[in-house]
Design a protein around this motif. Structure first.
Motif, PDB file in Angstrom:
ATOM      1  N   MET A   1     -17.696 -13.161  10.129  1.00  0.00           N
ATOM      2  CA  MET A   1     -17.592 -12.922  11.443  1.00  0.00           C
ATOM      3  C   MET A   1     -16.842 -11.680  11.687  1.00  0.00           C
ATOM      4  O   MET A   1     -15.954 -11.884  12.191  1.00  0.00           O
ATOM      5  CB  MET A   1     -17.214 -13.961  12.370  1.00  0.00           C
ATOM      6  CG  MET A   1     -17.542 -13.739  13.614  1.00  0.00           C
ATOM      7  SD  MET A   1     -16.704 -15.138  14.672  1.00  0.00           S
ATOM      8  CE  MET A   1     -16.442 -14.342  16.158  1.00  0.00           C
ATOM      9  N   ARG A   2     -17.299 -10.615  11.374  1.00  0.00           N
ATOM     10  CA  ARG A   2     -16.348  -9.473  11.255  1.00  0.00           C
ATOM     11  C   ARG A   2     -16.566  -8.791  12.835  1.00  0.00           C
ATOM     12  O   ARG A   2     -17.639  -8.904  13.446  1.00  0.00           O
ATOM     13  CB  ARG A   2     -16.775  -8.118  10.595  1.00  0.00           C
ATOM     14  CG  ARG A   2     -16.746  -8.690   8.805  1.00  0.00           C
ATOM     15  CD  ARG A   2     -16.798  -7.313   8.037  1.00  0.00           C
ATOM     16  NE  ARG A   2     -16.474  -7.937   6.768  1.00  0.00           N
ATOM     17  CZ  ARG A   2     -15.443  -7.842   6.094  1.00  0.00           C
ATOM     18  NH1 ARG A   2     -14.188  -7.359   6.831  1.00  0.00           N
ATOM     19  NH2 ARG A   2     -15.299  -8.100   4.810  1.00  0.00           N
ATOM     20  N   LEU A   3     -15.508  -8.408  13.560  1.00  0.00           N
ATOM     21  CA  LEU A   3     -15.363  -7.593  14.710  1.00  0.00           C
ATOM     22  C   LEU A   3     -15.602  -6.259  14.686  1.00  0.00           C
ATOM     23  O   LEU A   3     -14.636  -5.609  13.831  1.00  0.00           O
ATOM     24  CB  LEU A   3     -14.150  -8.234  15.253  1.00  0.00           C
ATOM     25  CG  LEU A   3     -14.047  -9.753  15.615  1.00  0.00           C
ATOM     26  CD1 LEU A   3     -12.557 -10.077  16.274  1.00  0.00           C
ATOM     27  CD2 LEU A   3     -14.985 -10.206  16.643  1.00  0.00           C
ATOM     28  N   ALA A   4     -16.418  -5.766  15.399  1.00  0.00           N
ATOM     29  CA  ALA A   4     -16.735  -4.283  15.413  1.00  0.00           C
ATOM     30  C   ALA A   4     -15.507  -3.560  16.252  1.00  0.00           C
ATOM     31  O   ALA A   4     -14.760  -4.323  16.998  1.00  0.00           O
ATOM     32  CB  ALA A   4     -17.997  -4.024  15.901  1.00  0.00           C
ATOM     33  N   PRO A   5     -14.995  -2.384  15.847  1.00  0.00           N
ATOM     34  CA  PRO A   5     -14.070  -1.788  16.647  1.00  0.00           C
ATOM     35  C   PRO A   5     -14.573  -1.472  18.169  1.00  0.00           C
ATOM     36  O   PRO A   5     -15.819  -1.337  18.352  1.00  0.00           O
ATOM     37  CB  PRO A   5     -13.764  -0.426  15.928  1.00  0.00           C
ATOM     38  CG  PRO A   5     -14.415  -0.592  14.560  1.00  0.00           C
ATOM     39  CD  PRO A   5     -15.453  -1.616  14.683  1.00  0.00           C
ATOM     40  N   ARG A  28       0.640   5.045  19.873  1.00  0.00           N
ATOM     41  CA  ARG A  28      -0.079   4.108  19.043  1.00  0.00           C
ATOM     42  C   ARG A  28      -1.157   3.009  19.637  1.00  0.00           C
ATOM     43  O   ARG A  28      -1.839   2.472  18.853  1.00  0.00           O
ATOM     44  CB  ARG A  28       0.876   3.490  18.007  1.00  0.00           C
ATOM     45  CG  ARG A  28       1.886   4.325  17.290  1.00  0.00           C
ATOM     46  CD  ARG A  28       2.432   3.515  16.053  1.00  0.00           C
ATOM     47  NE  ARG A  28       1.539   2.635  15.410  1.00  0.00           N
ATOM     48  CZ  ARG A  28       1.902   1.425  14.770  1.00  0.00           C
ATOM     49  NH1 ARG A  28       3.320   1.185  15.128  1.00  0.00           N
ATOM     50  NH2 ARG A  28       1.325   0.994  14.131  1.00  0.00           N
ATOM     51  N   ARG A  29      -0.992   3.061  20.723  1.00  0.00           N
ATOM     52  CA  ARG A  29      -1.896   2.091  21.374  1.00  0.00           C
ATOM     53  C   ARG A  29      -3.411   2.770  21.611  1.00  0.00           C
ATOM     54  O   ARG A  29      -3.982   3.069  22.725  1.00  0.00           O
ATOM     55  CB  ARG A  29      -1.480   1.710  22.883  1.00  0.00           C
ATOM     56  CG  ARG A  29      -0.267   0.840  22.730  1.00  0.00           C
ATOM     57  CD  ARG A  29       0.297   0.013  23.900  1.00  0.00           C
ATOM     58  NE  ARG A  29       0.352   0.929  25.022  1.00  0.00           N
ATOM     59  CZ  ARG A  29       1.711   1.127  25.476  1.00  0.00           C
ATOM     60  NH1 ARG A  29       2.653   0.716  24.753  1.00  0.00           N
ATOM     61  NH2 ARG A  29       1.948   1.780  26.548  1.00  0.00           N
ATOM     62  N   ASN A  30      -4.270   2.958  20.593  1.00  0.00           N
ATOM     63  CA  ASN A  30      -5.410   3.611  20.595  1.00  0.00           C
ATOM     64  C   ASN A  30      -6.149   3.053  19.227  1.00  0.00           C
ATOM     65  O   ASN A  30      -5.473   2.499  18.181  1.00  0.00           O
ATOM     66  CB  ASN A  30      -5.409   5.226  20.614  1.00  0.00           C
ATOM     67  CG  ASN A  30      -4.627   5.702  19.226  1.00  0.00           C
ATOM     68  OD1 ASN A  30      -5.048   5.784  18.347  1.00  0.00           O
ATOM     69  ND2 ASN A  30      -3.477   6.290  19.562  1.00  0.00           N
ATOM     70  N   PRO A  31      -7.421   3.306  19.218  1.00  0.00           N
ATOM     71  CA  PRO A  31      -8.099   2.714  18.044  1.00  0.00           C
ATOM     72  C   PRO A  31      -7.783   3.259  16.617  1.00  0.00           C
ATOM     73  O   PRO A  31      -7.968   2.657  15.580  1.00  0.00           O
ATOM     74  CB  PRO A  31      -9.488   2.779  18.264  1.00  0.00           C
ATOM     75  CG  PRO A  31      -9.590   3.763  19.647  1.00  0.00           C
ATOM     76  CD  PRO A  31      -8.406   3.800  20.237  1.00  0.00           C
ATOM     77  N   ARG A  32      -7.096   4.334  16.595  1.00  0.00           N
ATOM     78  CA  ARG A  32      -6.983   5.202  15.204  1.00  0.00           C
ATOM     79  C   ARG A  32      -5.583   4.719  15.018  1.00  0.00           C
ATOM     80  O   ARG A  32      -5.370   4.683  13.526  1.00  0.00           O
ATOM     81  CB  ARG A  32      -7.056   6.728  15.698  1.00  0.00           C
ATOM     82  CG  ARG A  32      -6.781   7.607  14.492  1.00  0.00           C
ATOM     83  CD  ARG A  32      -6.778   8.999  14.800  1.00  0.00           C
ATOM     84  NE  ARG A  32      -5.392   9.177  15.238  1.00  0.00           N
ATOM     85  CZ  ARG A  32      -5.265   9.653  16.544  1.00  0.00           C
ATOM     86  NH1 ARG A  32      -6.338   9.853  17.409  1.00  0.00           N
ATOM     87  NH2 ARG A  32      -4.035   9.876  16.927  1.00  0.00           N
ATOM     88  N   ASP A  33      -4.629   4.348  15.716  1.00  0.00           N
ATOM     89  CA  ASP A  33      -3.253   4.219  15.480  1.00  0.00           C
ATOM     90  C   ASP A  33      -2.783   2.911  15.482  1.00  0.00           C
ATOM     91  O   ASP A  33      -1.672   2.688  14.861  1.00  0.00           O
ATOM     92  CB  ASP A  33      -2.096   5.361  16.000  1.00  0.00           C
ATOM     93  CG  ASP A  33      -2.621   6.854  15.856  1.00  0.00           C
ATOM     94  OD1 ASP A  33      -3.060   7.187  14.666  1.00  0.00           O
ATOM     95  OD2 ASP A  33      -2.622   7.596  16.882  1.00  0.00           O
ATOM     96  N   ALA A  34      -3.277   1.896  16.145  1.00  0.00           N
ATOM     97  CA  ALA A  34      -2.969   0.650  16.304  1.00  0.00           C
ATOM     98  C   ALA A  34      -2.885  -0.183  14.967  1.00  0.00           C
ATOM     99  O   ALA A  34      -2.093  -1.079  14.875  1.00  0.00           O
ATOM    100  CB  ALA A  34      -3.755  -0.040  17.372  1.00  0.00           C
TER     101      ALA A  34
END
Length: 181
Positions: A1-5, A28-34
């Motif tokens: 059950m992988r969760l997509a970004p 850092r609160r973004n999909p690239r840096d979290a």
């Protein structure tokens, strides 16, 4: 059950930002840096916020000595086969004073002193029986106060649960393990 970004627009949601503010700086609160762990957690911002508050308390504000906490976490990660926890907490464990020999030994349930051995045994007993044996409890209560003993139990439980989530949702290793903020 992988969760997509999550999409970038979902990351901009106020609930996501509030949840992550406890552990990540604004940049850092973004999909690239979290990092992959936070990326998984923010699929449920309300749950993430509550969990991270609890986890931050154990990891950064607790009274259980860092070295003992990391022994418990690493033993739990090893037993649960959680590569993500294992890799990240090797880094944190070394910062707390664990040696390569300590880390090698804990994989076999062995430690160099009585207290460290009791912590590893406690992690095993909590995982297997959801309680400490009287013998393990006796050793731990000679060295830890009531708050520290409670934190040890909650740490093993927290990281067992986290291992289940990471393994189930397919959390992959980040390029560089994070040790915090």
């Amino acid at each position: 059950m992988r969760l997509a970004p999550l999409s970038q627009s979902q990351w901009d949601d106020e609930a996501v930002q509030r949840a992550l503010a406890q552990v990540l700086t604004a940049d850092r609160r973004n999909p690239r840096d979290a990092g992959s762990a936070m990326t998984m957690l923010v699929h449920h911002p309300k749950l993430a916020r509550a969990f991270l508050k609890f986890n931050v308390e154990l990891l950064y504000r607790g009274t259980l000595p860092d070295k003992l906490r990391e022994l418990a976490i690493l033993r739990t990660a090893h037993r649960r086969g959680c590569e993500y926890e294992w890799v990240h907490h090797i880094t944190i464990g070394k910062e707390a004073g664990l040696t390569d020999a300590d880390i090698e030994d804990l994989q076999h349930g062995a430690a160099g002193d009585v207290l460290h051995q009791a912590v590893l045994t406690a992690a095993d007993e909590l995982d297997e029986d959801s309680r400490l044996s009287p013998a393990t409890e006796a050793i731990l209560t000679q060295h830890l106060d009531e708050h520290q003993l409670m934190e040890l139990v909650f740490t093993v439980g927290c990281y067992s649960m986290l291992a289940m989530a990471f393994n189930t949702f397919g959390v992959e290793l980040d390029e560089e393990p994070e040790s915090g903020r």
